[in-house]
Scaffold this active site. Structure first.
Site, PDB file in Angstrom:
ATOM      1  CB  CYS A 150      -0.920  -0.028   1.220  1.00 25.03           C
ATOM      2  SG  CYS A 150      -2.119   1.314   1.279  1.00 25.03           S
TER       3      CYS A 150
ATOM      4  CB  CYS B 224      -2.388   7.212   5.837  1.00 23.24           C
ATOM      5  SG  CYS B 224      -1.594   7.377   4.224  1.00 23.24           S
TER       6      CYS B 224
ATOM      7  CB  CYS C  85      -1.224   3.984   8.788  1.00 22.65           C
ATOM      8  SG  CYS C  85      -1.940   2.791   7.653  1.00 22.65           S
TER       9      CYS C  85
ATOM     10  CB  CYS D  25       5.883   4.754   4.532  1.00 24.81           C
ATOM     11  SG  CYS D  25       6.691   6.295   4.204  1.00 24.81           S
TER      12      CYS D  25
HETATM   13  S1  SF4 Z   1       0.459   4.780   5.610  1.00 21.61           S
HETATM   14 FE1  SF4 Z   1      -1.166   3.190   5.552  1.00 21.61          FE
HETATM   15  S2  SF4 Z   1      -2.796   3.912   4.156  1.00 21.61           S
HETATM   16 FE2  SF4 Z   1      -0.975   5.228   3.903  1.00 21.61          FE
HETATM   17  S3  SF4 Z   1       0.054   4.364   2.164  1.00 21.61           S
HETATM   18 FE3  SF4 Z   1       1.013   3.401   3.952  1.00 21.61          FE
HETATM   19  S4  SF4 Z   1      -0.196   1.549   4.424  1.00 21.61           S
HETATM   20 FE4  SF4 Z   1      -1.353   2.777   2.919  1.00 21.61          FE
END
Ligand code: SF4
Length: 240
Positions: free
Chosen positions: A108, A191, A194, A220
């Site tokens: 993601c 996000c 998250c 991330c």
């Molecule tokens: S922080 Fe969460 S929702 Fe945002 S891109 Fe990464 S996994 Fe996806």
């Protein structure tokens, strides 16, 4: 405090002198972003500011983005993920795939953050970050200037030695707009789904992907992708 400001400013000017139009600031809209944006705009540094809209951001992030634009009379470039990539991912794994496994969480991040960031950095030679050493164990060893071996990009970290108190003092002194989630103990803001508030004694990054309970996983991928790619394993999405 004055010394820290002067050192950060000197690094920003050095980055601009060395890279000119090749320099960009990908802004996370977190608390450090307020210092970075103010340092850039208050000092008239001609550095473009961009941000990623993953499609899952909290409203307060849009609010601070708009506040920056109003305050400094600028337009921040907002970069979005490829809608076809997002649609295919959601079709296969569902909207909340990031809860299912670390692998799917990283997928993601890769689609919503890394791929658009790669697009935004195309043609650039350097970027700025607001990362600080005390944010997590994983960031303790960072250097002020780093080199990305894959993209041949330089990465400058002007706030590396700033404490959270210094960040807050700067924001208060210069009355800089900031993400109000910070007042609810969200020290690292990504996000909405998250990110959570942290408690006393936790790393500042502990509020990101907390269910994974792994410090190394609490990135991330935006700041680790080159290492993974050098080793031939694209596992992460680099994150702001
Ligand atoms: S922080 Fe969460 S929702 Fe945002 S891109 Fe990464 S996994 Fe996806």
């Amino acid at each position: 405090m004055e010394d820290k400001i002067n050192q950060a400013l000197a690094l920003l000017k050095q980055a601009l002198a060395e890279h000119g139009d090749g320099l960009v600031y990908p802004c996370s809209m977190g608390i450090e972003s307020s210092v970075m944006v103010d340092l850039i705009c208050r000092n008239g540094l001609n550095i473009p500011i961009m941000t990623l809209d993953t499609g899952r951001l909290p409203q307060s992030t849009y609010d601070v983005l708009a506040a920056f634009e109003t305050r400094y009379g600028i337009r921040i470039e907002v970069v979005f993920p490829d809608c076809h990539e997002v649609e295919a991912m959601v079709r296969e794994h569902g909207v909340n795939l990031f809860r299912q496994s670390v692998e799917l969480r990283k997928k993601c991040c890769e689609i919503r953050k890394v791929h658009p960031m790669m697009r935004a950095l195309k043609g650039k030679s350097a970027w700025l970050t607001g990362r600080r050493r005390e944010q997590s164990k994983g960031r303790a060893e960072l250097q002020t200037v780093e080199t990305d071996p894959v993209y041949d990009l330089k990465k400058y970290n002007p706030l590396l030695n700033w404490s959270m108190n210094e960040v807050l003092e700067y924001i208060k002194t210069y009355d800089v707009p900031y993400n109000i989630l910070h007042d609810a103990h969200y020290h690292s803001i990504g996000c909405e789904c998250c990110t959570r508030a942290i408690t006393v004694g936790e790393d500042e990054r502990a509020g990101r992907w907390w269910w994974e309970n792994d410090d190394e996983a609490a990135e991330c991928g935006l700041h680790v992708m080159s290492i993974k790619q050098v080793s031939g394993k694209i596992e992460d999405g680099e994150g702001i």
